[in-house]
Design an enzyme around this catalytic site. Structure first.
Site, PDB file in Angstrom:
ATOM      1  N   ASP A   1      93.269  72.984   1.230  1.00 45.26           N
ATOM      2  CA  ASP A   1      93.428  71.610   1.382  1.00 45.26           C
ATOM      3  C   ASP A   1      94.417  71.350   2.443  1.00 45.26           C
ATOM      4  O   ASP A   1      95.783  71.522   2.172  1.00 45.26           O
ATOM      5  CB  ASP A   1      93.901  70.830   0.003  1.00 45.26           C
TER       6      ASP A   1
ATOM      7  N   GLN B   1      97.985  67.477   3.490  1.00 45.22           N
ATOM      8  CA  GLN B   1      99.296  67.501   3.753  1.00 45.22           C
ATOM      9  C   GLN B   1      99.758  68.281   4.554  1.00 45.22           C
ATOM     10  O   GLN B   1     100.959  68.316   5.051  1.00 45.22           O
ATOM     11  CB  GLN B   1      99.922  67.143   2.523  1.00 45.22           C
TER      12      GLN B   1
ATOM     13  N   HIS C   1      95.594  68.213  -5.937  1.00 43.89           N
ATOM     14  CA  HIS C   1      95.491  66.909  -5.643  1.00 43.89           C
ATOM     15  C   HIS C   1      93.829  67.022  -6.378  1.00 43.89           C
ATOM     16  O   HIS C   1      93.014  67.896  -6.481  1.00 43.89           O
ATOM     17  CB  HIS C   1      95.169  66.644  -4.372  1.00 43.89           C
TER      18      HIS C   1
HETATM   19  N1  PMP Z   1      94.600  66.478  -0.904  1.00 43.38           N
HETATM   20  C1  PMP Z   1      95.719  66.028  -0.848  1.00 43.38           C
HETATM   21  C2  PMP Z   1      96.986  67.188  -0.973  1.00 43.38           C
HETATM   22  C3  PMP Z   1      95.995  64.874  -0.695  1.00 43.38           C
HETATM   23  O1  PMP Z   1      97.345  64.198  -0.645  1.00 43.38           O
HETATM   24  C4  PMP Z   1      95.098  64.020  -0.590  1.00 43.38           C
HETATM   25  C5  PMP Z   1      95.183  62.380  -0.328  1.00 43.38           C
HETATM   26  N2  PMP Z   1      96.194  61.793  -1.166  1.00 43.38           N
HETATM   27  C6  PMP Z   1      93.733  64.185  -0.551  1.00 43.38           C
HETATM   28  C7  PMP Z   1      93.447  65.840  -0.844  1.00 43.38           C
HETATM   29  C8  PMP Z   1      92.476  63.374  -0.481  1.00 43.38           C
HETATM   30  O2  PMP Z   1      92.326  62.614   0.889  1.00 43.38           O
HETATM   31  P1  PMP Z   1      91.514  61.384   0.994  1.00 43.38           P
HETATM   32  O3  PMP Z   1      91.701  60.470   0.012  1.00 43.38           O
HETATM   33  O4  PMP Z   1      91.776  61.155   2.480  1.00 43.38           O
HETATM   34  O5  PMP Z   1      90.170  61.935   0.942  1.00 43.38           O
END
Ligand code: PMP
Length: 405
Positions: free
Chosen positions: A194, A197, A117
Site C-alpha cells: 500500500d 502514503q 488502513h
Molecule cells: N492506504 C493508506 C495508508 C491511506 O492513508 C489511504 C487514505 N487515507 C488509503 C489507503 C486509501 O486511499 P484512498 O481513500 O485515496 O482510496
C-alpha cells in the site's frame, strides 16, 4: 535548489485557505499546473479515450497513454504495468479480488500488520472468508513499528501474500520494502504494498525494491481525486482477473458468452475512465519530478525533525511516533478528547485530523482510541510548524471547555 516560496506560489489553496494545512495524509493541495490540466481537458479536449475516430479523441487518447508512461517512469515501471483505478482503495481491492480470490486456497496465509488502513485489510478479510485463507499479523513494537526481525519471525511456508503499507498513515515509519520483498520471495510469497502514503513522499523504484503490486492515490500526491494507480508485475497482471468488465476491456465477445479480454493493463480499465483526473495526475507527476522526489523527501524529513523536537518539548502532549521519519506526527493533548483538540487547533488556523484514521486495529496497540494527526508536505514551512506548536501549547482542558461548552 528547493525554493519554498516559489513552490508555495504554485498552490492557489495556500493563499485561499488561509490555514496552516497539515492534513496532507488525507489529501494534498494541487499546484496550478494540475488545475490547468483538468480544466484544459474540459475546455479544449473533451472527448472519450480509445473510442473516437477523430482528432480530438486521438489526441486525448495519446495524452492519456502519455500519462501512463509518466506514471511508469515515476516509479520505474513499464507502462503496461500501470493500471489506472479510482484510488488506492480500488487498487488494493483489485489485487485482493483479482489475484487473491483466484489463487489463494484454504489454509494459505496472508501476512499483514495491525497498522494497516482499512483499504489494505478489509478486502483481504473478505477474500479469506471466501477461500478459507487466514490473516496473520506481524508483531509490532509498542510504538507501532515493525522490525525486520519481527517480519522474519512471522514468515513461514504457508504465507502466500505479504500485504503492508510502505508508510503507515498513522505511525509514519518507512518499511524497508526491498528487504521485505527479498525475504518474502525466498518463501515464494508475493508482496502487495500500500503506497498511498509513500509514493507521494519518497523516491520509489519498483524494479529495485522488487515489490509485486503497489497501489496509490493521485489526490495524495498533488493530483486530482478520482484517480489512482495499481502497479503490478506484468506476468502477474496477465494471470489476474479483472473484477469489473465492460467497454474497452475486451477484444471480442459473442452471443454465447465467450469473452476474449485484452492484455493488461486494458483488461482492468472497463468503462470510460476519469480522463481529466488521469491528465491531472500526469501534470502532478511531472510537477513532483521537476522538484525531485529526493529533494521532497529531504525537505520533509528536516521539517519533521524540527516539528518532532518541538512537540517533544511540550509537557501537555503524548506523542506516539517521535522516531518516525516521514511528516506524520501522531499525538494527543493530555486530558483533551482528540476531536476537541483538533477543533481548538482549527480556531488557531491549523488544519489537522483527529480520530482513528481508518486504522482501527492499531488503536489497541497504542492504547489510544482517538489521536490527532498532523501530516506535513513539502509546501509546509517551519513558520507553520511554529504556529502549530504555539497552538498545541494553548490546547488545554480549560481553553477547550471554554470554547465548546
Ligand atoms: N492506504 C493508506 C495508508 C491511506 O492513508 C489511504 C487514505 N487515507 C488509503 C489507503 C486509501 O486511499 P484512498 O481513500 O485515496 O482510496
Amino acid at each position: 535548489m528547493f525554493d519554498i516560496n516559489k513552490i508555495r506560489a504554485d498552490f492557489p489553496m495556500i493563499q485561499n485557505a488561509k490555514v496552516a494545512y497539515m492534513d496532507n495524509a488525507a489529501t494534498t493541495f494541487k499546484p496550478q499546473c494540475v488545475i490547468d490540466a483538468v480544466t484544459n481537458y474540459y475546455t479544449h479536449q473533451t472527448s472519450n479515450v480509445h473510442r473516437g475516430d477523430y482528432d480530438l479523441s486521438y489526441q486525448v487518447s495519446k495524452e492519456y497513454e502519455d500519462a501512463r508512461v509518466a506514471v511508469a517512469e515515476f516509479i520505474h515501471a513499464e507502462p503496461k504495468e500501470i493500471i489506472f483505478t479510482s484510488g488506492a482503495s480500488m487498487s488494493l481491492n483489485l489485487v485482493a479480488y483479482g489475484y487473491g480470490r483466484k489463487f489463494l486456497k484454504k489454509g494459505d496465509v496472508i501476512l499483514s500488520t495491525e497498522a494497516e488502513h482499512a483499504s489494505n485489510i478489509l478486502p483481504w478479510f473478505k477474500v479469506c472468508e471466501e477461500v478459507g485463507a487466514v490473516i496473520e499479523y506481524i508483531p509490532l513494537s509498542n510504538e507501532g513499528e515493525m522490525t525486520i526481525e519481527a517480519f522474519k519471525g512471522a514468515m513461514h511456508d504457508k504465507v502466500k501474500i505479504v500485504a503492508m503499507a510502505e508508510v503507515s498513515n498513522v505511525m509514519g515509519y518507512i518499511q524497508p520494502m526491498k528487504e521485505i520483498c527479498q525475504i518474502a520471495h525466498e518463501y515464494g510469497a508475493l508482496v502487495v504494498c500500500d503506497g498511498a502514503q509513500s509514493v507521494p513522499h519518497v523516491p520509489i523504484d519498483v524494479k529495485d525494491s522488487g515489490v509485486d503490486f503497489l497501489g496509490f492515490s493521485g489526490h495524495k500526491m498533488c493530483g486530482p481525486t478520482g484517480v489512482g494507480v495499481l502497479y503490478g508485475r506484468f506476468d502477474l497482471l496477465q494471470q489476474m482477473d479483472p473484477f469489473m468488465l465492460g467497454g474497452g476491456s475486451n477484444a471480442r465477445f459473442d452471443i454465447c458468452g465467450n469473452i476474449l479480454l485484452k492484455d493488461a493493463p486494458y483488461k482492468f480499465e472497463a468503462g470510460t475512465p476519469a480522463i481529466e483526473a488521469v491528465l491531472g495526475l500526469k501534470a502532478a507527476v511531472e510537477y513532483l519530478r521537476s522538484i525531485g522526489m529526493k529533494n521532497i523527501y529531504e525537505y520533509e524529513h528536516e521539517l519533521r525533525v524540527y516539528a518532532s523536537k518541538k512537540l517533544q518539548e511540550l509537557d501537555n502532549i503524548t506523542f506516539y511516533n517521535p522516531n518516525a521519519s516521514t511528516g506524520i506526527l501522531t499525538f494527543n493533548v493530555n486530558g483533551v478528547f482528540a476531536q476537541d483538540a483538533a477543533s481548538f487547533l482549527n480556531t488557531k488556523g491549523i488544519a489537522v485530523r483527529s480520530g482513528n484514521h481508518c486504522a482501527k486495529i492499531l488503536i489497541e496497540l497504542i492504547e489510544a482510541s482517538e489521536t490527532i494527526r498532523c501530516s506535513l508536505y513539502f509546501y509546509n514551512t517551519k513558520e507553520e510548524v511554529d504556529q502549530f506548536i504555539e497552538a498545541c501549547k494553548e490546547t488545554t482542558v480549560e481553553n477547550c471547555v471554554g470554547i465548546f461548552f
